[in-house]
Design an enzyme around this catalytic site. Sequence first.
Site, PDB file in Angstrom:
ATOM      1  N   ARG A 109      84.385  -9.311  32.333  1.00  0.00           N
ATOM      2  CA  ARG A 109      83.011  -9.770  32.112  1.00  0.00           C
ATOM      3  C   ARG A 109      82.835 -11.114  32.806  1.00  0.00           C
ATOM      4  NH1 ARG A 109      81.768 -10.552  26.026  1.00  0.00           N
ATOM      5  NH2 ARG A 109      82.321  -8.324  26.101  1.00  0.00           N
ATOM      6  N   HIS A 154      87.301 -11.926  28.067  1.00  0.00           N
ATOM      7  CA  HIS A 154      86.916 -10.887  29.027  1.00  0.00           C
ATOM      8  C   HIS A 154      86.828 -11.452  30.451  1.00  0.00           C
ATOM      9  CE1 HIS A 154      85.857  -7.255  26.675  1.00  0.00           C
ATOM     10  NE2 HIS A 154      85.541  -8.092  25.706  1.00  0.00           N
ATOM     11  N   ASP A 161      87.066  -3.533  25.958  1.00  0.00           N
ATOM     12  CA  ASP A 161      86.547  -2.879  24.767  1.00  0.00           C
ATOM     13  C   ASP A 161      86.645  -1.374  24.997  1.00  0.00           C
ATOM     14  OD1 ASP A 161      85.839  -5.415  23.827  1.00  0.00           O
ATOM     15  OD2 ASP A 161      83.805  -5.269  24.631  1.00  0.00           O
ATOM     16  N   GLU A 243      86.802  -6.933  15.586  1.00  0.00           N
ATOM     17  CA  GLU A 243      86.195  -5.872  16.387  1.00  0.00           C
ATOM     18  C   GLU A 243      87.246  -4.790  16.644  1.00  0.00           C
ATOM     19  OE1 GLU A 243      83.103  -8.795  18.848  1.00  0.00           O
ATOM     20  OE2 GLU A 243      84.845  -7.941  19.869  1.00  0.00           O
ATOM     21  N   HIS A 246      88.162  -4.174  20.506  1.00  0.00           N
ATOM     22  CA  HIS A 246      88.462  -5.290  21.416  1.00  0.00           C
ATOM     23  C   HIS A 246      89.974  -5.522  21.516  1.00  0.00           C
ATOM     24  CE1 HIS A 246      87.470  -9.525  22.938  1.00  0.00           C
ATOM     25  NE2 HIS A 246      88.773  -9.597  22.672  1.00  0.00           N
TER      26      HIS A 246
END
Length: 269
Positions: A109, A154, A161, A243, A246
């Site tokens: 990301r 990320h 994910d 999460e 993740h």
Amino acid sequence: MVAALGVLAASAGGCGRSSPEPAPSTPPAPTSAPAAAPRLPGFVVLADVDPRILTDIRYAGAHNFVGRPIAGYREPLCLLTREAAEALRQVQDAALAGGHSLKVYDCYRPQPAADDFLAWAKRPGEQQMKGEFYPRVAKSALFDQGYIGTPTSHSRGSTLDLTLVDVPAPSQPPYAPGRPLVPCTAPVGQRFADNSIDMGTGFDCFDSLAHTDDPRVTDPARENRRLLRRLMTDAGFVNYDREWWHYRYRDEPYPDTYFDAPVARASVG
């Protein structure tokens, strides 16, 4: 970054000549500049390493907690460091042996995407996706409660994910913007029809029910979360306990570097 073009200097030392050589009748061919260096050194497109792994890159489209494509996502690709991608291929081997396949929602990301999330968080009026992704949490609390962060691991290229799907993978209806929203905490069969096996919530569900070991999650979702964690842990990944989707590769090659190159094939070497 383009490497500097080296210049070769020719010697003009005399060899008993009284006058210089005549200029050539045609100019020399231009020298090509070196190719630009990769913007994400050592990164790969996951599909090139293991095309068996499914992808559903949510931030490249509109089905995410913001409701639009996110800055920096030029192509719906999973980019990872080669080390993380090779480890994920081992996970896929183990998953397939048990009748499942991996499906990734997000991988590398870029930092501009994290900045986009931060800017969005400061605009309280933009909550068109609240009913699905954070139905029980105030938007103003998403950063404080650890659901969104900047910088994010990320951006270092070894975090992703993901979920598990049955093999063969069931079909998944396309997302239709504007359709009525259903909370990500709703039972499977009521929430968005993701083809993931039941994990107790949808992906990117900003709710304590998405915490990996939340005691309210019962079988089969509890066992499915444990299965994903076991497969990933065995290959060197570490789960973020808030999460279930993740995971970070423990031996990531860039533990202190946050990259900003866009998600695009042209960004990798």
